[in-house]
Design a protein around this motif. Structure first.
Motif, PDB file in Angstrom:
ATOM      1  N   THR A   1       0.829  -1.207   0.000  1.00 15.81           N
ATOM      2  CA  THR A   1       0.000   0.000   0.000  1.00 15.81           C
ATOM      3  C   THR A   1       0.864   1.259   0.000  1.00 15.81           C
ATOM      4  O   THR A   1       0.623   2.189  -0.774  1.00 15.81           O
TER       5      THR A   1
ATOM      6  N   TYR B   1      -4.953   3.526   1.248  1.00 17.03           N
ATOM      7  CA  TYR B   1      -5.656   2.237   1.307  1.00 17.03           C
ATOM      8  C   TYR B   1      -6.847   2.176   0.352  1.00 17.03           C
ATOM      9  O   TYR B   1      -7.293   1.090  -0.004  1.00 17.03           O
TER      10      TYR B   1
ATOM     11  N   ASN C   1      -5.124   3.775   9.937  1.00 20.08           N
ATOM     12  CA  ASN C   1      -6.269   3.546   9.054  1.00 20.08           C
ATOM     13  C   ASN C   1      -7.375   2.779   9.775  1.00 20.08           C
ATOM     14  O   ASN C   1      -8.555   3.068   9.630  1.00 20.08           O
TER      15      ASN C   1
ATOM     16  N   TYR D   1      -7.341  -1.249   7.060  1.00 17.65           N
ATOM     17  CA  TYR D   1      -6.254  -1.820   6.244  1.00 17.65           C
ATOM     18  C   TYR D   1      -6.758  -2.820   5.203  1.00 17.65           C
ATOM     19  O   TYR D   1      -6.049  -3.748   4.838  1.00 17.65           O
TER      20      TYR D   1
END
Length: 409
Positions: free
Chosen positions: A198, A262, A352, A355
C-alpha cells in the motif's frame, strides 16, 4: 402609613417567592443535568461492554498491555494517600477524572485541540497500538506511523540518479521449483497468494546515499516493493502460487494523496481478485518508521530486519485475521526467536484502522524493518517469513484436503 407598610410587605413577599422560584429552577436544571450525565455514563458503559467483544483495543488483553505501572500505584494511593505526593499527576485527581469522563463521552482530548478535528481528517490522530500478542524480541516497541507530506515523497526526485545505491540482487526462481530434498515441493495451488504494498515507495536510507533524513526515506525506484517481490518469489519456490503487485501509487495515481493510500490499494486488491479467482491469502508489505535499534535483531552475527504484524481493529472480523497472523508469528517465534515484534492492533484513531482486512480473514499487514535497515537485512528476514507463511498455508491445505475415497472390497 399602614397601607404603605402593607404594600411594602407584599412586595417583599413577591420578591421572596420570585427568588425561591429562581432557585428552584436552578436546582431543577442542575438535577436534570446530573441525571443526564449519569444516563450518558450508563449508556457509554453499555456500549463499551458491547465494543469489548468486537474491538481488540478494548479487550482485557489490550488493556493489560497498555495500562502503566503508575496507574496501579495510584489505585493503591486511593487507600494509602502518601503514595501520591504530586496531586496533579495523581491518576484519580478531580482534574484527571474530569478529563477522562469528557474524553470517554466525546472522544475529544481537552488538552489537545487537534483532537477536535482529528477524527474527521485522515492521518491526524496517531497513537500507540495495542499489543495483542507479544514477541520475544529483546527490544520491544510499538510500530510507528509517519504520514509524509508531498515534499517528503519528492525527496528522491531532487537528487541525481547516481546517488541511488545498487539494489541487492533478488533471488532467482528456478523454472521448476524443488524442495531441499531435490523433489518437487507440495503445491498449494496456483495463484492463491497475493502480495502488494500500500505504501509502495517506502524506502531505506542505506539504499539512498544522498538522503539522511528518515522522514524522506521514500523512492519510486528502490523501495519496499523489492521486499514484497522477494516474498512472492520465495512462496513460488515453496510451491505456493503467488501474484505480486509492483504498483507505485504516488507515481501512477492522479492527484495522489497519502492519507487515501488504502483506497488505492483496495482497487488493486479488487482487480487482483477479479483476475485470479483462486486467491485466498493477502499480504500487505510495509516498513516501519522507527529507529534502527527498534527494528533490528542480530542473530548468529548477522543483522535481520524485524517484523510487526498489524491488525485493523475497525474490521468487525479482526479476530479471524489475528488468528491467521498468530499462526505465522508462532512459526517464526519457534524457529527464529526475536524476529517477530508480535501482533499489534490499531483502531481508526490510531491509523487507518481497517487496512482492507475486511476483504478476507487471511489478509494481514506485515511491516519489515525500518528506514535504517538495508534491503539485504530485509531480504534475510523475508526468507524466514516466507518459510513460515508457506508452512502455515501448506498445513491449512493439508487439513482442508478431502479424505481419500474408501477402498472397494
Amino acid at each position: 402609613m399602614k397601607w404603605t407598610s402593607a404594600t411594602l410587605n407584599l412586595s417583599q413577599v413577591r420578591k421572596t417567592f420570585q427568588s425561591a422560584g429562581t432557585v428552584g429552577k436552578i436546582f431543577f436544571i442542575l438535577s436534570a443535568a446530573t441525571l443526564a450525565l449519569f444516563v450518558l455514563l450508563g449508556v457509554g458503559s453499555y456500549l463499551q461492554a458491547r465494543v469489548m467483544t468486537t474491538s481488540p483495543v478494548s479487550s482485557m488483553k489490550g488493556l493489560a498491555a497498555s495500562v502503566t505501572n503508575q496507574f496501579f500505584i495510584d489505585m493503591l494511593g486511593m487507600e494509602v494517600p502518601h503514595l501520591h505526593t504530586d496531586q496533579k499527576k495523581f491518576t484519580f485527581s478531580q482534574h484527571n477524572v474530569f478529563n477522562f469522563a469528557f474524553r470517554f463521552m466525546t472522544d475529544i482530548n481537552p488538552r489537545d485541540p487537534k483532537s477536535l478535528i482529528a477524527s474527521e481528517v485522515p492521518g491526524m490522530n496517531v497513537d500507540k497500538s495495542t499489543v495483542l500478542v507479544k514477541g520475544s524480541a529483546t527490544n520491544p516497541s510499538d510500530p510507528i506511523d509517519y504520514n509524509p507530506n508531498s515534499d517528503d515523497l519528492q525527496g528522491e526526485a531532487k537528487l541525481p540518479q547516481s546517488t541511488l545505491a545498487t539494489e541487492p540482487t533478488p533471488i532467482t526462481v528456478p523454472a521448476t521449483p524443488t524442495s531441499s530434498s531435490g523433489q518437487p515441493p507440495k503445491t498449494a495451488g496456483s495463484n492463491i497468494a497475493f502480495v502488494y504494498q500500500t505504501h509502495s515507495n517506502e524506502s531505506f536510507l542505506p539504499e539512498l546515499k544522498g538522503i539522511t533524513d528518515p522522514d524522506k526515506a521514500y523512492s519510486d525506484k528502490v523501495n519496499i516493493i523489492s521486499v514484497g517481490k522477494r516474498l512472492a518469489q520465495n512462496l513460488e519456490k515453496d510451491g505456493i502460487g503467488a501474484v505480486h503487485s509492483e504498483t507505485v501509487y504516488p507515481s501512477t495515481v492522479k492527484n495522489f494523496e497519502y492519507p487515501y493510500s488504502y483506497k488505492y490499494s483496495l482497487k488493486t486488491l479488487q482487480e487482483a481478485m477479479t483476475s485470479h479467482s483462486d486467491l485466498q491469502y493477502y499480504f500487505d508489505i510495509h516498513r516501519d518508521s522507527a529507529a534502527r535499534g527498534k527494528t533490528t535483531a542480530t542473530i548468529e552475527g548477522k543483522d535481520y530486519a524485524q517484523v510487526y504484524f498489524i491488525i485493523g481493529g475497525k474490521n468487525p472480523s479482526w479476530k479471524k485475521n489475528e488468528e491467521f497472523a498468530d499462526k505465522i508469528h508462532r512459526v517464526l517465534e519457534a524457529k527464529h526467536p526475536g524476529i517477530s515484534k508480535g501482533i499489534h492492533a490499531k483502531e481508526a484513531n490510531e491509523g487507518n484502522g481497517l487496512y482492507n482486512q475486511n476483504i478476507s480473514p487471511n489478509n494481514i499487514l506485515i511491516e519489515v524493518g525500518g528506514p535504517y535497515n538495508t534491503l539485504e537485512e530485509c531480504y534475510r528476514t523475508t526468507d524466514w517469513l516466507a518459510e513460515a507463511i508457506s508452512e502455515v498455508i501448506l498445513n491449512a491445505k493439508k487439513v482442508d484436503a478431502p479424505l481419500p475415497a474408501p477402498k472397494k472390497t
